[in-house]
Design a protein around this motif. Sequence first.
Motif, mmCIF file in Angstrom:
data_model
loop_
_atom_site.group_PDB
_atom_site.id
_atom_site.type_symbol
_atom_site.label_atom_id
_atom_site.label_comp_id
_atom_site.label_asym_id
_atom_site.label_seq_id
_atom_site.Cartn_x
_atom_site.Cartn_y
_atom_site.Cartn_z
ATOM 1 N N GLU A 1 36.733 49.932 42.086
ATOM 2 C CA GLU A 1 38.093 50.386 42.280
ATOM 3 C C GLU A 1 38.659 50.113 43.494
ATOM 4 O OE1 GLU A 1 39.195 54.222 39.910
ATOM 5 O OE2 GLU A 1 37.239 54.705 40.822
ATOM 6 N N ASN B 1 41.551 46.738 45.360
ATOM 7 C CA ASN B 1 42.561 46.097 44.932
ATOM 8 C C ASN B 1 42.337 44.389 44.641
ATOM 9 O OD1 ASN B 1 42.328 44.394 47.338
ATOM 10 N ND2 ASN B 1 43.804 45.548 48.309
ATOM 11 N N ASP B 2 43.195 43.774 43.949
ATOM 12 C CA ASP B 2 42.792 42.420 43.307
ATOM 13 C C ASP B 2 42.087 41.558 44.439
ATOM 14 O OD1 ASP B 2 42.324 40.779 40.873
ATOM 15 O OD2 ASP B 2 43.791 39.576 42.052
ATOM 16 N N SER C 1 42.829 46.412 35.703
ATOM 17 C CA SER C 1 43.931 47.297 35.933
ATOM 18 C C SER C 1 44.715 46.900 37.201
ATOM 19 C CB SER C 1 43.499 48.921 36.312
ATOM 20 O OG SER C 1 42.470 48.608 37.493
ATOM 21 N N GLN C 2 44.067 46.053 38.378
ATOM 22 C CA GLN C 2 44.627 45.576 39.340
ATOM 23 C C GLN C 2 45.303 44.323 38.992
ATOM 24 O OE1 GLN C 2 44.978 47.223 42.532
ATOM 25 N NE2 GLN C 2 43.950 49.083 41.266
ATOM 26 N N ASN C 3 44.818 43.389 38.200
ATOM 27 C CA ASN C 3 45.304 42.017 37.935
ATOM 28 C C ASN C 3 45.281 41.796 36.302
ATOM 29 O OD1 ASN C 3 45.801 39.454 37.403
ATOM 30 N ND2 ASN C 3 44.333 38.673 38.954
#
Length: 462
Positions: free
Chosen positions: A53, A55-56, A111-113
């Motif tokens: 979890e 960021n991308d 979910s991030q990308n």
Amino acid sequence: MIGRKQELALLEKLYSSPSFQFLIMYGRRRVGKTTILQKFAQSHDCIFFPAQEKNDVLNLEDFSQTVQEHYTGDYLAPFPNWEKALAFIEKQSRNDKRTVLIIDEFPFLASQNPSIKSIFQHAIDHSWQNKNIFLILCGSSVSFMINEVMGYKSPLYGRITAHLEVKPFDYLESAEFFPNYSQEEKLLAYGILGGIPRYLKAFNPYQDITGNIAEHILSENAYLHDEPQLLLRMELREPGIYNSILEAIANGANRISTISDRIHEDRSKCTKYLQVLQNIRLVKKIIPCGQPKTSKKGIYVIADHYYRFWYRYTFSQKNYYFLLGEEKAAQEIMDGISDYMGPVFEEICTEYLWRRAKAHTLPFIPAVIGKWWGTNPLLKQQDDIDILALDKTETEGIFCECKYRNRPMPMEEYDDLVQATAAFPKVTKKHLIFFSKGGYTQPVIERAQREGAQLMSISNLF
């Protein structure tokens, strides 16, 4: 490793294929997906990337390091984007050696990308589908994996060659965690913990059930003590309402109307929340056996045994058990455990019948197996059958009665099941099976011998 032979066999089959393979693996949290993938990776040269979890950018950095160290033993710098990372894997792939890429918890990436699915789709369509590559995307968010990855609106739709839902163990597989327990204790452990490997491992196999409940569930420092709460917070935005619904179901409210009344929420709102709980495999809707899926007679039950136990006891009685103390509370739970185990025992016996059906040791191959309730025309009142199995023509059936009691089953129970079969006049060939923890009275034994009914004990389940 306990169980999972079929899951590992599928992975080996796909690995052995000479063509591109793309497997989607999913299942609720703690069910053992990562363990299966790790076991598979031990005997094969795999790129194993557990997404987190983050960021991308940070996930891409971690992925870049994993891939580069796999191929070169060194990490130079992150790839500028995911396209370059996948292109690097494609360039490194060889016709004479299988390239295996496993991404665990893929929803964390997506979910991030959101474009990551399209990036994989582009790589598959333009190069990977002609390469010796085996791609595995795994995730614990069941609804996301089904709808967003496998769904027809997903960019990956049509590229997937196999999918696998990893399900909890049944009672027989779960029993392997407790080799020193008696057969009754093995059923109790399964009734309390269910078939989730992580929960089964939380119990001490050398400690009795009462002691395990006190130390590994009721103790505030125990892993299992707040596990259902932690998982709900990870999966859902409004755990308060979900808690209320699960507590209501655990304490006997199983229809929309009764659940709604119990928690003082609108029925339409309850329906929506129940659908979410079904999506994450915590609740299931049961329809009377033989009825269409659109039947309005459906009831809701908690699918996970540990959640059923936890919401019935730990959640509902938390303050009382705190004052009572762990050991006395555990003993009080065990004093009334037969009432809790009744419905669980029915499910265990159902799992036993499924095993026999798969082994072709039943009188026929069932088209349906499950619980039935409805109107009995002979009695002109509501009736139920603990387990019903019907063949495809609905002219042959198996009717089962399940009793988790210490006393022998009396003749009245035998008569009740015989009367219940009258609700199925179309069934001309009827087989009776009784499951009783406490055995049977002598008249029941003699009648069963005369009429060809099967009398099963706990030992028969093993």
